[in-house]
Write a protein that holds these residues in place. Structure first.
Motif, PDB file in Angstrom:
ATOM      1  N   PRO A 171      65.431  36.855  20.038  1.00 55.83           N
ATOM      2  CA  PRO A 171      64.438  36.879  21.132  1.00 55.83           C
ATOM      3  C   PRO A 171      64.678  37.997  22.131  1.00 55.83           C
ATOM      4  CG  PRO A 171      65.920  34.991  21.348  1.00 55.83           C
ATOM      5  CD  PRO A 171      66.188  35.590  20.010  1.00 55.83           C
ATOM      6  N   PHE A 172      65.947  38.334  22.401  1.00 55.75           N
ATOM      7  CA  PHE A 172      66.221  39.431  23.333  1.00 55.75           C
ATOM      8  C   PHE A 172      65.806  40.769  22.720  1.00 55.75           C
ATOM      9  CE2 PHE A 172      69.215  36.058  24.478  1.00 55.75           C
ATOM     10  CZ  PHE A 172      68.929  35.925  25.825  1.00 55.75           C
ATOM     11  N   GLY A 173      65.990  40.903  21.428  1.00 57.85           N
ATOM     12  CA  GLY A 173      65.502  42.098  20.748  1.00 57.85           C
ATOM     13  C   GLY A 173      63.998  42.203  20.784  1.00 57.85           C
ATOM     14  N   ALA A 174      63.310  41.052  20.697  1.00 62.43           N
ATOM     15  CA  ALA A 174      61.849  41.055  20.765  1.00 62.43           C
ATOM     16  C   ALA A 174      61.371  41.539  22.135  1.00 62.43           C
ATOM     17  CB  ALA A 174      61.304  39.655  20.480  1.00 62.43           C
ATOM     18  N   MET A 175      62.081  41.156  23.202  1.00 60.92           N
ATOM     19  CA  MET A 175      61.721  41.644  24.539  1.00 60.92           C
ATOM     20  C   MET A 175      61.844  43.168  24.591  1.00 60.92           C
ATOM     21  SD  MET A 175      63.721  38.906  26.981  1.00 60.92           S
ATOM     22  CE  MET A 175      63.695  37.138  26.643  1.00 60.92           C
ATOM     23  N   ALA A 176      62.978  43.689  24.122  1.00 62.94           N
ATOM     24  CA  ALA A 176      63.191  45.139  24.149  1.00 62.94           C
ATOM     25  C   ALA A 176      62.201  45.855  23.234  1.00 62.94           C
ATOM     26  CB  ALA A 176      64.624  45.460  23.729  1.00 62.94           C
ATOM     27  N   GLY A 177      61.967  45.282  22.049  1.00 62.12           N
ATOM     28  CA  GLY A 177      61.018  45.885  21.113  1.00 62.12           C
ATOM     29  C   GLY A 177      59.612  45.930  21.672  1.00 62.12           C
ATOM     30  N   GLY A 178      59.208  44.878  22.389  1.00 61.33           N
ATOM     31  CA  GLY A 178      57.883  44.872  22.994  1.00 61.33           C
ATOM     32  C   GLY A 178      57.711  45.987  24.009  1.00 61.33           C
ATOM     33  N   LEU A 179      58.741  46.213  24.833  1.00 61.03           N
ATOM     34  CA  LEU A 179      58.667  47.295  25.824  1.00 61.03           C
ATOM     35  C   LEU A 179      58.559  48.663  25.149  1.00 61.03           C
ATOM     36  CD1 LEU A 179      61.192  46.206  28.599  1.00 61.03           C
ATOM     37  CD2 LEU A 179      58.743  46.637  28.886  1.00 61.03           C
ATOM     38  N   VAL A 180      59.370  48.883  24.113  1.00 65.02           N
ATOM     39  CA  VAL A 180      59.344  50.183  23.425  1.00 65.02           C
ATOM     40  C   VAL A 180      57.990  50.420  22.770  1.00 65.02           C
ATOM     41  CG1 VAL A 180      60.343  51.519  21.539  1.00 65.02           C
ATOM     42  CG2 VAL A 180      61.836  50.213  23.058  1.00 65.02           C
ATOM     43  N   LEU A 219      54.014  30.213  25.516  1.00 66.81           N
ATOM     44  CA  LEU A 219      54.143  31.638  25.858  1.00 66.81           C
ATOM     45  C   LEU A 219      52.974  32.436  25.308  1.00 66.81           C
ATOM     46  CD1 LEU A 219      57.965  32.324  25.295  1.00 66.81           C
ATOM     47  CD2 LEU A 219      56.717  32.344  27.467  1.00 66.81           C
ATOM     48  N   ALA A 220      52.569  32.131  24.080  1.00 68.43           N
ATOM     49  CA  ALA A 220      51.408  32.816  23.498  1.00 68.43           C
ATOM     50  C   ALA A 220      50.157  32.527  24.317  1.00 68.43           C
ATOM     51  CB  ALA A 220      51.214  32.373  22.048  1.00 68.43           C
ATOM     52  N   GLY A 221      50.010  31.275  24.778  1.00 70.36           N
ATOM     53  CA  GLY A 221      48.870  30.948  25.625  1.00 70.36           C
ATOM     54  C   GLY A 221      48.883  31.721  26.933  1.00 70.36           C
ATOM     55  N   LEU A 222      50.074  31.892  27.525  1.00 71.11           N
ATOM     56  CA  LEU A 222      50.193  32.683  28.747  1.00 71.11           C
ATOM     57  C   LEU A 222      49.775  34.130  28.494  1.00 71.11           C
ATOM     58  CD1 LEU A 222      51.093  33.082  31.689  1.00 71.11           C
ATOM     59  CD2 LEU A 222      53.429  33.419  30.841  1.00 71.11           C
ATOM     60  N   VAL A 223      50.183  34.668  27.354  1.00 69.73           N
ATOM     61  CA  VAL A 223      49.785  36.037  26.992  1.00 69.73           C
ATOM     62  C   VAL A 223      48.267  36.134  26.894  1.00 69.73           C
ATOM     63  CG1 VAL A 223      49.820  37.740  25.127  1.00 69.73           C
ATOM     64  CG2 VAL A 223      51.946  36.670  25.878  1.00 69.73           C
ATOM     65  N   GLY A 224      47.632  35.120  26.291  1.00 70.23           N
ATOM     66  CA  GLY A 224      46.178  35.124  26.198  1.00 70.23           C
ATOM     67  C   GLY A 224      45.516  35.158  27.568  1.00 70.23           C
ATOM     68  N   VAL A 225      46.035  34.383  28.515  1.00 71.15           N
ATOM     69  CA  VAL A 225      45.478  34.376  29.868  1.00 71.15           C
ATOM     70  C   VAL A 225      45.669  35.733  30.536  1.00 71.15           C
ATOM     71  CG1 VAL A 225      45.657  33.348  32.163  1.00 71.15           C
ATOM     72  CG2 VAL A 225      45.802  31.892  30.139  1.00 71.15           C
ATOM     73  N   ARG A 244      53.255  47.385  31.361  1.00 70.75           N
ATOM     74  CA  ARG A 244      52.448  46.163  31.446  1.00 70.75           C
ATOM     75  C   ARG A 244      52.122  45.628  30.051  1.00 70.75           C
ATOM     76  NH1 ARG A 244      47.348  45.261  30.553  1.00 70.75           N
ATOM     77  NH2 ARG A 244      46.912  47.496  30.430  1.00 70.75           N
ATOM     78  N   PHE A 245      51.647  46.503  29.182  1.00 74.43           N
ATOM     79  CA  PHE A 245      51.304  46.083  27.821  1.00 74.43           C
ATOM     80  C   PHE A 245      52.548  45.655  27.049  1.00 74.43           C
ATOM     81  CE2 PHE A 245      50.193  47.312  23.339  1.00 74.43           C
ATOM     82  CZ  PHE A 245      49.293  46.277  23.129  1.00 74.43           C
ATOM     83  N   GLY A 246      53.669  46.379  27.249  1.00 75.10           N
ATOM     84  CA  GLY A 246      54.906  46.034  26.548  1.00 75.10           C
ATOM     85  C   GLY A 246      55.462  44.688  26.982  1.00 75.10           C
ATOM     86  N   LEU A 247      55.351  44.365  28.279  1.00 77.29           N
ATOM     87  CA  LEU A 247      55.805  43.055  28.741  1.00 77.29           C
ATOM     88  C   LEU A 247      54.958  41.936  28.135  1.00 77.29           C
ATOM     89  CD1 LEU A 247      56.479  43.868  32.511  1.00 77.29           C
ATOM     90  CD2 LEU A 247      58.192  43.327  30.772  1.00 77.29           C
ATOM     91  N   ILE A 248      53.644  42.172  28.020  1.00 79.07           N
ATOM     92  CA  ILE A 248      52.766  41.179  27.392  1.00 79.07           C
ATOM     93  C   ILE A 248      53.138  40.996  25.929  1.00 79.07           C
ATOM     94  CG2 ILE A 248      50.383  40.782  26.642  1.00 79.07           C
ATOM     95  CD1 ILE A 248      49.438  41.972  29.257  1.00 79.07           C
ATOM     96  N   VAL A 249      53.348  42.115  25.222  1.00 79.82           N
ATOM     97  CA  VAL A 249      53.753  42.042  23.815  1.00 79.82           C
ATOM     98  C   VAL A 249      55.106  41.349  23.685  1.00 79.82           C
ATOM     99  CG1 VAL A 249      54.388  43.412  21.789  1.00 79.82           C
ATOM    100  CG2 VAL A 249      52.393  44.054  23.139  1.00 79.82           C
ATOM    101  N   GLY A 250      56.028  41.667  24.606  1.00 78.36           N
ATOM    102  CA  GLY A 250      57.340  41.036  24.557  1.00 78.36           C
ATOM    103  C   GLY A 250      57.271  39.535  24.736  1.00 78.36           C
ATOM    104  N   LEU A 251      56.376  39.057  25.617  1.00 79.28           N
ATOM    105  CA  LEU A 251      56.237  37.625  25.842  1.00 79.28           C
ATOM    106  C   LEU A 251      55.851  36.886  24.567  1.00 79.28           C
ATOM    107  CD1 LEU A 251      54.449  37.166  29.304  1.00 79.28           C
ATOM    108  CD2 LEU A 251      56.656  36.247  28.612  1.00 79.28           C
ATOM    109  N   CYS A 252      54.805  37.385  23.883  1.00 80.21           N
ATOM    110  CA  CYS A 252      54.379  36.669  22.670  1.00 80.21           C
ATOM    111  C   CYS A 252      55.341  36.927  21.512  1.00 80.21           C
ATOM    112  CB  CYS A 252      52.948  37.048  22.294  1.00 80.21           C
ATOM    113  SG  CYS A 252      52.607  38.802  22.171  1.00 80.21           S
ATOM    114  N   SER A 253      56.030  38.068  21.510  1.00 79.50           N
ATOM    115  CA  SER A 253      56.986  38.356  20.437  1.00 79.50           C
ATOM    116  C   SER A 253      58.214  37.455  20.526  1.00 79.50           C
ATOM    117  CB  SER A 253      57.414  39.826  20.495  1.00 79.50           C
ATOM    118  OG  SER A 253      56.318  40.687  20.313  1.00 79.50           O
TER     119      SER A 253
END
Length: 431
Positions: free
Chosen positions: A378-387, A340-346, A149-158
């Motif tokens: 951007p695809f790396g940011a998604m994977a990096g956020g999950l890790v 996307l950053a605003g969505l992460v904030g919500v 859950r936290f990694g998906l949120i981080v991935g969104l803003c990343s």
């Protein structure tokens, strides 16, 4: 190590030191004023009989804020400074002989508004068999899902941060404040008392719209004029740091430092699905994040806008010569990245609470995810956020929870030392 990677390492270290300094300053400040009516109450009963003389403590981090002792009726009342997240602990040493408690610590008790709320400690007599606690596997599985859950949120803003870097070369330190703006805007619309009440879903849509508008204003009013004057990357990064500081403390002045919560989906009981036990809002956050990330991937791969974004990220000048309106693409990236950053904030506000510095606390984790996945990818940011999300959450099983941001910093440093281009990045030839 590339020049950009070195710049980002120095910037991330500076951000970490600032975060630690802010945490130290916050820990050095003690609030003694009590808001009337802001209280946590409870009653200790076992086998229908009250249990007096038991000590209850409320704390935040290492600070003890209040304590109380149950009276002859088993009742106790804790006065706390105001709305927020508190840890409640029952002192087992004060329990009478033969009485045991199922969970002596309530690690995240949330207080909403300035009204009395009830907490429950389950007591049992020594004659009853003590209930078995969750196994190590159950604890680790719950931490793993919480990390997703936290990694998906981080991935969104990343993703937004990575696309802005890829198309403009800007390391945007103000991205965390854009996250905060989205949460505060949605909270403002959701908590309006005049006129018809606005649901959280509609408030979130309005918050995303205004956050995208903020991104467009930052690009058109600040960074595009600097790009026309061919201002260097370091100068633009320093401007983003100044913008972040200005916005952060503007939020504190306007909204004050009290944590706030949305009207809906805040006080929810956990739902048990097998060994997993989370509130329904956490399952919703995971589902929304997955859907949005998949949609971003499809947009980048299947649409003309996505092709243009990838072209500008690969070679800005060549894309312009090929007929792509690079300035329009950059503006769309700013609007989309800010939304996307605003969505992460919500989503963070729904999962935790809305605070003036919530984006700043997430900034280092965002940088770690972007570097881990590959700068500008951007695809790396998604994977990096999950890790980063899974590693930081699962590590709290062995380490104190305050160390989860340190774990993100350790991951960032190791990646820069071992593979500076990141997981999905490409080596660059310098010189």
């Amino acid at each position: 190590m590339s020049v950009h990677a070195r710049i980002l390492l120095v910037a991330a270290l500076s951000s970490c030191f600032a975060l630690l300094a802010a945490a130290g300053a916050h820990g050095a400040t003690t609030t003694t004023t009590t808001v009337p009516g802001t209280a946590i109450t409870g009653t200790l009963v076992v086998d229908g009989k009250p249990v007096p003389g038991v000590r209850i403590v409320a704390s935040q981090g290492a600070r003890e804020l209040a304590h109380a002792t149950s009276d002859s009726r088993g009742s106790w009342t804790l006065r706390v400074p105001g709305p927020g997240h508190y840890q409640l602990r029952l002192d087992t040493a004060s329990l009478p002989e033969g009485i045991r408690v199922e969970h002596a610590v309530l690690p995240d008790f949330q207080v909403f508004g300035n009204f009395t709320q009830h907490a429950l400690f389950n007591l049992s007599s020594g004659k009853e068999k003590a209930p078995a606690g969750p196994s190590t596997f159950d604890n680790l599985l719950n931490l793993f899902v919480s990390g997703i859950r936290f990694g998906l949120i981080v991935g969104l803003c990343s993703v937004g941060l990575s696309m802005i870097y890829g198309t403009t070369g800007l390391v945007n330190f103000a991205h965390g404040e854009i996250v905060t703006f989205g949460a505060l805007a949605a909270w403002f619309f959701n908590s309006m008392t005049s006129g018809p009440q606005i649901s959280l879903v509609l408030a979130a849509v309005l918050g995303l719209a205004f956050t995208g508008l903020l991104g467009a204003c930052i690009e058109l009013g600040v960074f595009r004029p600097m790009s026309r004057r061919r201002t260097g990357a370091i100068a633009r990064m320093l401007v983003s740091i100044g913008l972040a500081l200005f916005l952060r403390y503007l939020y504190q002045v306007i909204f004050t430092g009290n944590p706030r919560s949305f009207r809906q989906y805040s006080a929810q009981s956990p739902i048990k699905i097998g060994p997993l036990e989370f509130p329904i809002r956490d399952y919703a956050v995971i589902a929304i994040s997955l859907v949005v990330l998949i949609a971003i991937g499809l947009i980048l791969q299947r649409t003309r806008l996505g092709t243009a974004i990838r072209a500008v990220s690969d070679e800005h000048d060549l894309a312009s010569v090929s007929g792509i309106d690079a300035n329009r693409v950059v503006l769309m990236v700013w609007i989309g990245g800010a939304a996307l950053a605003g969505l992460v904030g919500v989503l963070l506000g729904v999962s935790q609470s809305v605070q003036w510095n919530m984006g700043f606390r997430l900034l280092l984790t965002m940088f770690a995810a972007v570097v881990l996945g590959g700068l500008g990818n951007p695809f790396g940011a998604m994977a990096g956020g999950l890790v980063v999300g899974v590693a930081s959450q699962v590590s709290t099983y062995w380490l104190p929870s305050d160390f989860q941001f340190a774990i993100a910093l350790v991951i960032l440093i190791l990646v820069l030392l071992v593979r500076p281009q990141g997981i999905l990045g490409v080596r660059e030839r310098i010189g």
